[in-house]
Scaffold this motif. Sequence first.
Motif, mmCIF file in Angstrom:
data_model
loop_
_atom_site.group_PDB
_atom_site.id
_atom_site.type_symbol
_atom_site.label_atom_id
_atom_site.label_comp_id
_atom_site.label_asym_id
_atom_site.label_seq_id
_atom_site.Cartn_x
_atom_site.Cartn_y
_atom_site.Cartn_z
ATOM 1 N N THR A 53 10.686 -0.049 13.653
ATOM 2 C CA THR A 53 10.418 -1.143 12.441
ATOM 3 C C THR A 53 10.463 -2.346 14.063
ATOM 4 O O THR A 53 11.607 -2.793 13.649
ATOM 5 N N SER A 54 9.844 -3.086 13.558
ATOM 6 C CA SER A 54 9.716 -4.868 15.053
ATOM 7 C C SER A 54 8.992 -5.594 13.361
ATOM 8 O O SER A 54 8.047 -5.565 13.925
ATOM 9 N N TRP A 55 10.241 -6.176 12.848
ATOM 10 C CA TRP A 55 9.290 -7.222 12.606
ATOM 11 C C TRP A 55 9.963 -8.810 12.414
ATOM 12 O O TRP A 55 10.600 -9.346 13.626
ATOM 13 N N ARG A 56 8.766 -10.175 12.981
ATOM 14 C CA ARG A 56 8.843 -11.405 13.611
ATOM 15 C C ARG A 56 8.707 -12.398 11.758
ATOM 16 O O ARG A 56 7.838 -11.768 11.242
ATOM 17 N N VAL A 57 9.555 -12.697 11.116
ATOM 18 C CA VAL A 57 9.971 -13.830 9.922
ATOM 19 C C VAL A 57 8.886 -15.006 10.693
ATOM 20 O O VAL A 57 9.988 -14.993 11.367
ATOM 21 N N THR A 58 7.881 -15.445 10.694
ATOM 22 C CA THR A 58 7.481 -16.665 10.411
ATOM 23 C C THR A 58 7.210 -17.813 9.239
ATOM 24 O O THR A 58 7.219 -17.252 8.009
ATOM 25 N N GLU A 68 10.561 -11.711 23.379
ATOM 26 C CA GLU A 68 8.883 -12.440 23.952
ATOM 27 C C GLU A 68 7.609 -11.819 23.594
ATOM 28 O O GLU A 68 6.587 -12.701 24.130
ATOM 29 N N THR A 69 7.404 -10.692 22.833
ATOM 30 C CA THR A 69 6.308 -11.173 21.870
ATOM 31 C C THR A 69 5.403 -12.593 21.342
ATOM 32 O O THR A 69 4.541 -12.706 21.361
ATOM 33 N N PHE A 70 6.928 -13.254 20.758
ATOM 34 C CA PHE A 70 5.961 -14.959 20.433
ATOM 35 C C PHE A 70 5.747 -15.490 21.801
ATOM 36 O O PHE A 70 4.993 -16.725 21.067
ATOM 37 N N GLN A 71 6.882 -15.040 22.868
ATOM 38 C CA GLN A 71 6.513 -16.157 23.717
ATOM 39 C C GLN A 71 5.380 -15.678 24.203
ATOM 40 O O GLN A 71 3.743 -16.511 24.223
ATOM 41 N N SER A 72 5.181 -14.972 24.480
ATOM 42 C CA SER A 72 3.283 -14.302 24.656
ATOM 43 C C SER A 72 2.265 -15.002 23.915
ATOM 44 O O SER A 72 1.026 -14.922 24.667
ATOM 45 N N GLU A 73 2.181 -14.570 22.525
ATOM 46 C CA GLU A 73 1.120 -15.008 22.205
ATOM 47 C C GLU A 73 1.196 -16.541 22.084
ATOM 48 O O GLU A 73 0.072 -17.172 21.688
ATOM 49 N N LYS A 74 2.317 -17.088 21.972
ATOM 50 C CA LYS A 74 1.967 -19.315 22.330
ATOM 51 C C LYS A 74 1.408 -18.749 23.821
ATOM 52 O O LYS A 74 0.052 -19.827 23.887
ATOM 53 N N GLY A 75 1.308 -18.039 25.205
ATOM 54 C CA GLY A 75 0.362 -18.358 25.896
ATOM 55 C C GLY A 75 -0.891 -17.593 26.329
ATOM 56 O O GLY A 75 -1.061 -18.652 27.125
ATOM 57 N N LEU A 76 -0.180 -17.075 25.504
ATOM 58 C CA LEU A 76 -1.674 -16.053 25.570
ATOM 59 C C LEU A 76 -3.088 -16.213 24.741
ATOM 60 O O LEU A 76 -4.305 -16.262 24.801
ATOM 61 N N ALA A 77 -2.215 -16.410 22.689
ATOM 62 C CA ALA A 77 -3.202 -17.362 21.690
ATOM 63 C C ALA A 77 -3.527 -17.725 21.626
ATOM 64 O O ALA A 77 -3.768 -18.803 20.331
#
Length: 296
Positions: free
Chosen positions: A5-10, A191-200
């Motif tokens: 399980t992988s969570w990101r809290v924003t 890395e997913t967080f940075q990817s969301e910034k760069g791609l989306a």
Amino acid sequence: MTSSTSWRVTSSAATRPRSRSGGPMTAAHSRPPDQAQHPSTNLRGAALARTMIERFLGAGHRVGWVTGDEVYGGNPKLRAALEERGIGYVLAVACSAEVATGAGTFRADALAGKVPKRAWQQLSAGRGAKGQRFYDWAVIDLAYPVPGQRQLLIRRSRTTGELAYYHCYSPGPVPLTTLVRVAGSRWRVEETFQSEKGLAGLDEHQVRRYPSWTRWVTLAMLAHAFLAVVRADEHTRPGPADLVPLTCNEIQRLFITVAVQPLHKAAHRLGWSDWRRRHQERSRTSHYRRQAASQT
């Protein structure tokens, strides 16, 4: 890890659980670069993380570990809440964090200076683009008058010697390799967080009002979810051995050049995509071979 399980809290309280059991939950709060100078903001971030974890567990989900940066590791209430539920954690702490040992209370960096050379072990924190992410690791047992295993995990860069510190807890004894694996799992979410910034364009909102901010973040996360789902679907199918698997970056590039702005024929764009992926596969193989040779 067979299940994780992988969570990101924003700050929008948006969660993305990938499964219901097993591995680490990762918390990475979205904040401005100077947030470390605002303790009240850090406290709100840790409180939000605690609330989200409690909601997640209250909904019947299970998680084995929680990991996060210094904002979360430096919050005693968050650590206590996880310990009460019997959830292990590997949370980063500052070098000035004080921890209790059998010989007294010391700063984390002071304890690192007392670690003998033979106590350091070279272990990988996970696979990277250029090979395994090897660091030197050491662990120190902590002494607290409550049940459970508490340790200070120290990571040392093999190139710069830079140190990082983690406050660890587990209901029972666990090997060093488990703590290292959990600590390294945080990179995937970062890395997913940075990817969301760069791609989306996750970070390109104007932050004028909360409703508009929420709509923008939700749309950006939905766009990145589309790329992630397509990537996961493509990886279930066997592909050419000389091509690196499709990445979110490559899928976005193909989607734009083939579906959104088709300036050339699809065969032309697909040919360039294959060329890039073949070059990336050769580079990755070369990096891994060179790293393996340097370890022998």
